[in-house]
Scaffold this active site. Structure first.
Site, PDB file in Angstrom:
ATOM      1  N   VAL A  45      -5.692  -3.905  -9.194  1.00 26.01           N
ATOM      2  CA  VAL A  45      -5.558  -5.328  -8.868  1.00 26.01           C
ATOM      3  C   VAL A  45      -5.319  -5.507  -7.366  1.00 26.01           C
ATOM      4  O   VAL A  45      -5.913  -6.374  -6.709  1.00 26.01           O
ATOM      5  CB  VAL A  45      -4.413  -5.982  -9.687  1.00 26.01           C
ATOM      6  N   CYS A  46      -4.469  -4.667  -6.809  1.00 26.90           N
ATOM      7  CA  CYS A  46      -4.155  -4.758  -5.372  1.00 26.90           C
ATOM      8  C   CYS A  46      -5.415  -4.591  -4.526  1.00 26.90           C
ATOM      9  O   CYS A  46      -5.595  -5.274  -3.509  1.00 26.90           O
ATOM     10  CB  CYS A  46      -3.153  -3.678  -4.972  1.00 26.90           C
ATOM     11  N   THR A  47      -6.285  -3.701  -4.932  1.00 25.37           N
ATOM     12  CA  THR A  47      -7.517  -3.457  -4.170  1.00 25.37           C
ATOM     13  C   THR A  47      -8.383  -4.721  -4.144  1.00 25.37           C
ATOM     14  O   THR A  47      -8.946  -5.081  -3.107  1.00 25.37           O
ATOM     15  CB  THR A  47      -8.262  -2.249  -4.788  1.00 25.37           C
ATOM     16  N   LEU A  50      -6.479  -7.446  -1.759  1.00 28.64           N
ATOM     17  CA  LEU A  50      -6.508  -7.225  -0.301  1.00 28.64           C
ATOM     18  C   LEU A  50      -7.861  -7.607   0.288  1.00 28.64           C
ATOM     19  O   LEU A  50      -7.943  -8.188   1.369  1.00 28.64           O
ATOM     20  CB  LEU A  50      -6.237  -5.758   0.019  1.00 28.64           C
TER      21      LEU A  50
END
Ligand code: BEZ
Length: 219
Positions: A45-47, A50
């Site tokens: 999810v973070c990828t 960002l």
């Protein structure tokens, strides 16, 4: 509620980032800054978040808003991770700094700890926290999401527009407001003041109470 919240001054911490050392207050400068955290590098999810934040950066910059990301891994890990981020979201260039917090000192001071997440060694992880900081270095708005829920960058841009309109015009934005929609005049503004402040005029909604508090205008 413990920890940093709206109205508080953001602590003036010195951070290690992918763009070198940064002091938060210097970085915010005279504009706005969005400080947003991620649980960890190389996570799905973070990828996605960002990269999308990088795509929104030019629109935010037009509104005087800088970005500052944070993930608890170290700077060398962040730099490797950025290659994945940019590959996943075509057209994204992560030009904003990403702070490191391997000792989890920063996330505690910025109220970004997720009590339900920890890494394989039992260390705390950041939540998906996001603070919009104003030119006075105060937190104007915070979002707090768990690791399982990615944020909506349209919503981030929308709240920035709402905050900036409120700061400039003594207005507020009603439910489901989108940029370009009418805004409401703050209750602290009398009708006499409103006539001076909004020469374009305003409409007062007729409600059973007849109190005349729901006034719409365009700014
Ligand atoms: C993610 O970014 O997908 C993620 C990170 C930590 C825990 C769960 C999900």
């Amino acid at each position: 509620m413990p920890g940093l919240t709206i109205g508080d001054t953001i602590p003036d911490l010195e951070l290690e980032t992918t763009k070198g050392k940064i002091r938060i207050h210097d970085y915010v400068g005279d504009g706005y800054c969005i400080i947003f955290s991620h649980p960890a590098d190389f996570t799905p999810v973070c990828t996605t978040e960002l990269g999308m934040m990088a795509k929104y950066a030019p629109e935010l910059e037009k509104r005087g808003v800088k970005l500052l990301g944070l993930s608890c891994d170290d700077v060398s890990s962040h730099k490797e991770w950025i290659k994945d981020v940019e590959a996943y979201t075509p057209g994204s260039l992560v030009t904003y700094p990403i702070a490191a917090d391997p000792k989890r000192e920063v996330i505690k001071q910025l109220n970004m700890v997720d009590p339900d997440e920890e890494d394989a060694s039992g260390n705390q992880l950041p939540s998906r926290a996001l603070h919009v900081v104003g030119p006075d270095k105060k937190v104007k708005l915070s979002m707090l999401y768990p690791a399982s829920t990615g944020r909506n960058m349209d919503e981030v841009l929308r709240v920035v527009e709402s905050l900036q309109k409120a700061a400039r015009h003594k207005v507020a934005t009603p439910v489901n407001w989108k940029p370009g929609d009418p805004v409401v005049i703050s209750p602290s503004v009398s009708n006499e003041e409103a006539k001076q402040m909004f020469p374009q005029g305003f409409d007062t909604t007729d409600l059973p109470s007849k109190k005349g508090y729901l006034r719409f205008t365009k700014v």
